[in-house]
Design a protein around this motif. Structure first.
Motif, PDB file in Angstrom:
ATOM      1  N   ALA A  58       0.839  -1.204   0.000  1.00  0.00           N
ATOM      2  CA  ALA A  58       0.000   0.000   0.000  1.00  0.00           C
ATOM      3  C   ALA A  58       0.873   1.253   0.000  1.00  0.00           C
ATOM      4  O   ALA A  58       2.053   1.198   0.324  1.00  0.00           O
ATOM      5  N   LYS A  59       0.257   2.359  -0.348  1.00  0.00           N
ATOM      6  CA  LYS A  59       0.975   3.643  -0.390  1.00  0.00           C
ATOM      7  C   LYS A  59       0.351   4.586   0.637  1.00  0.00           C
ATOM      8  O   LYS A  59      -0.827   4.932   0.531  1.00  0.00           O
ATOM      9  N   PRO A  60       1.121   5.016   1.642  1.00  0.00           N
ATOM     10  CA  PRO A  60       0.572   5.923   2.650  1.00  0.00           C
ATOM     11  C   PRO A  60       0.385   7.329   2.090  1.00  0.00           C
ATOM     12  O   PRO A  60       1.013   7.708   1.098  1.00  0.00           O
ATOM     13  N   GLU A  61      -0.497   8.072   2.751  1.00  0.00           N
ATOM     14  CA  GLU A  61      -0.767   9.443   2.303  1.00  0.00           C
ATOM     15  C   GLU A  61       0.402  10.376   2.567  1.00  0.00           C
ATOM     16  O   GLU A  61       0.575  11.363   1.870  1.00  0.00           O
ATOM     17  N   LYS A  62       1.178  10.086   3.599  1.00  0.00           N
ATOM     18  CA  LYS A  62       2.322  10.957   3.884  1.00  0.00           C
ATOM     19  C   LYS A  62       3.522  10.123   4.286  1.00  0.00           C
ATOM     20  O   LYS A  62       3.402   8.948   4.610  1.00  0.00           O
ATOM     21  N   GLY A  63       4.673  10.752   4.265  1.00  0.00           N
ATOM     22  CA  GLY A  63       5.915  10.075   4.620  1.00  0.00           C
ATOM     23  C   GLY A  63       6.587   9.479   3.391  1.00  0.00           C
ATOM     24  O   GLY A  63       5.975   9.312   2.348  1.00  0.00           O
ATOM     25  N   ASP A  64       7.879   9.159   3.553  1.00  0.00           N
ATOM     26  CA  ASP A  64       8.603   8.645   2.393  1.00  0.00           C
ATOM     27  C   ASP A  64       8.436   7.137   2.243  1.00  0.00           C
ATOM     28  O   ASP A  64       8.161   6.413   3.196  1.00  0.00           O
ATOM     29  N   ASP A  65       8.591   6.692   1.020  1.00  0.00           N
ATOM     30  CA  ASP A  65       8.365   5.293   0.676  1.00  0.00           C
ATOM     31  C   ASP A  65       9.333   4.352   1.392  1.00  0.00           C
ATOM     32  O   ASP A  65       8.955   3.249   1.787  1.00  0.00           O
ATOM     33  N   LYS A  66      10.571   4.782   1.548  1.00  0.00           N
ATOM     34  CA  LYS A  66      11.582   3.933   2.191  1.00  0.00           C
ATOM     35  C   LYS A  66      11.204   3.652   3.648  1.00  0.00           C
ATOM     36  O   LYS A  66      11.292   2.516   4.113  1.00  0.00           O
ATOM     37  N   SER A  67      10.777   4.671   4.350  1.00  0.00           N
ATOM     38  CA  SER A  67      10.349   4.514   5.745  1.00  0.00           C
ATOM     39  C   SER A  67       9.131   3.599   5.826  1.00  0.00           C
ATOM     40  O   SER A  67       9.062   2.704   6.669  1.00  0.00           O
ATOM     41  N   TRP A  68       8.151   3.827   4.939  1.00  0.00           N
ATOM     42  CA  TRP A  68       6.939   2.994   4.929  1.00  0.00           C
ATOM     43  C   TRP A  68       7.290   1.529   4.687  1.00  0.00           C
ATOM     44  O   TRP A  68       6.800   0.642   5.380  1.00  0.00           O
ATOM     45  N   LYS A  69       8.144   1.301   3.727  1.00  0.00           N
ATOM     46  CA  LYS A  69       8.532  -0.068   3.384  1.00  0.00           C
ATOM     47  C   LYS A  69       9.177  -0.750   4.594  1.00  0.00           C
ATOM     48  O   LYS A  69       8.814  -1.873   4.952  1.00  0.00           O
ATOM     49  N   MET A  70      10.098  -0.055   5.238  1.00  0.00           N
ATOM     50  CA  MET A  70      10.801  -0.626   6.382  1.00  0.00           C
ATOM     51  C   MET A  70       9.828  -0.920   7.535  1.00  0.00           C
ATOM     52  O   MET A  70       9.810  -2.023   8.087  1.00  0.00           O
ATOM     53  N   LEU A  71       8.992   0.054   7.888  1.00  0.00           N
ATOM     54  CA  LEU A  71       8.083  -0.107   9.021  1.00  0.00           C
ATOM     55  C   LEU A  71       6.976  -1.124   8.740  1.00  0.00           C
ATOM     56  O   LEU A  71       6.656  -1.957   9.592  1.00  0.00           O
ATOM     57  N   SER A  72       6.394  -1.063   7.549  1.00  0.00           N
ATOM     58  CA  SER A  72       5.295  -1.985   7.241  1.00  0.00           C
ATOM     59  C   SER A  72       5.795  -3.416   7.076  1.00  0.00           C
ATOM     60  O   SER A  72       5.097  -4.369   7.455  1.00  0.00           O
ATOM     61  N   GLU A  73       6.978  -3.593   6.539  1.00  0.00           N
ATOM     62  CA  GLU A  73       7.532  -4.945   6.430  1.00  0.00           C
ATOM     63  C   GLU A  73       7.865  -5.523   7.809  1.00  0.00           C
ATOM     64  O   GLU A  73       7.661  -6.714   8.046  1.00  0.00           O
ATOM     65  N   ALA A  74       8.364  -4.677   8.711  1.00  0.00           N
ATOM     66  CA  ALA A  74       8.642  -5.137  10.082  1.00  0.00           C
ATOM     67  C   ALA A  74       7.335  -5.537  10.778  1.00  0.00           C
ATOM     68  O   ALA A  74       7.284  -6.566  11.472  1.00  0.00           O
ATOM     69  N   TYR A  75       6.291  -4.755  10.585  1.00  0.00           N
ATOM     70  CA  TYR A  75       4.977  -5.040  11.165  1.00  0.00           C
ATOM     71  C   TYR A  75       4.434  -6.362  10.607  1.00  0.00           C
ATOM     72  O   TYR A  75       3.940  -7.218  11.350  1.00  0.00           O
ATOM     73  N   ALA A  76       4.548  -6.538   9.303  1.00  0.00           N
ATOM     74  CA  ALA A  76       4.078  -7.768   8.660  1.00  0.00           C
ATOM     75  C   ALA A  76       4.876  -8.981   9.153  1.00  0.00           C
ATOM     76  O   ALA A  76       4.308 -10.057   9.363  1.00  0.00           O
ATOM     77  N   LYS A  77       6.161  -8.795   9.352  1.00  0.00           N
ATOM     78  CA  LYS A  77       7.012  -9.890   9.853  1.00  0.00           C
ATOM     79  C   LYS A  77       6.585 -10.295  11.263  1.00  0.00           C
ATOM     80  O   LYS A  77       6.501 -11.484  11.582  1.00  0.00           O
ATOM     81  N   GLU A  78       6.292  -9.319  12.110  1.00  0.00           N
ATOM     82  CA  GLU A  78       5.828  -9.612  13.473  1.00  0.00           C
ATOM     83  C   GLU A  78       4.463 -10.304  13.438  1.00  0.00           C
ATOM     84  O   GLU A  78       4.214 -11.241  14.196  1.00  0.00           O
ATOM     85  N   ALA A  79       3.578  -9.844  12.558  1.00  0.00           N
ATOM     86  CA  ALA A  79       2.258 -10.465  12.447  1.00  0.00           C
ATOM     87  C   ALA A  79       2.380 -11.911  11.973  1.00  0.00           C
ATOM     88  O   ALA A  79       1.656 -12.795  12.454  1.00  0.00           O
ATOM     89  N   LYS A  80       3.314 -12.168  11.081  1.00  0.00           N
ATOM     90  CA  LYS A  80       3.555 -13.539  10.619  1.00  0.00           C
ATOM     91  C   LYS A  80       4.081 -14.393  11.777  1.00  0.00           C
ATOM     92  O   LYS A  80       3.662 -15.545  11.951  1.00  0.00           O
TER      93      LYS A  80
END
Length: 135
Positions: free
Chosen positions: A80-102
């Motif tokens: 997904a693409k957030p409304e604000k913030g840079d893509d690199k930060s989103w990728k890092m944070l959302s992937e970490a969140y997804a990894k924890e959820a897994k």
């Protein structure tokens, strides 16, 4: 005979409710970040259901069901693409969140209460960093 009729009626009601409830899966690619977060953290979201199911003796049926939903939905966030913030930060944070959820889903499948509680605690603490930058 009356008990049989009552059991059939009760079973029918449960079947209707289950059929009418919308299943959550990663197949629904059109969900926005807001939709995902509502399903995870809303009033009846998976996060609250797991939290409640961990209180006292773990309710493994609820935990495993909602841990799977958690993993599926969190896995959609990096795409997904957030409304604000840079893509690199989103990728890092959302992937970490997804990894924890897994990891939560895997621990729930094994009915490993200690790991479920540890990973669930880390998921609880992960909100601020992402919300500060992307919400």
């Amino acid at each position: 005979m009356l008990r049989l009729v009552a059991a059939l009626i009760g079973g029918s009601i449960v079947a209707v409710v289950l059929c009418l409830s919308t299943p959550v899966s990663a197949d629904d690619k059109s969900m926005s970040i807001e939709d995902i977060m509502k399903k995870l953290h809303g009033k009846t979201g998976s996060h609250k259901q797991i939290n409640k199911a961990l209180d006292g003796t773990p309710d493994w049926d609820t935990i495993t069901k909602h841990a799977k939903i958690y993993a599926d939905l969190a896995g959609m966030l990096p795409k997904a693409k957030p409304e604000k913030g840079d893509d690199k930060s989103w990728k890092m944070l959302s992937e970490a969140y997804a990894k924890e959820a897994k990891a939560l889903n895997e621990a729930a499948a094994k009915k490993d209460a200690d790991t479920v509680k540890t990973v669930f605690g880390r998921l609880k603490e992960s909100c601020d960093g992402c919300h500060e930058n992307h919400r």
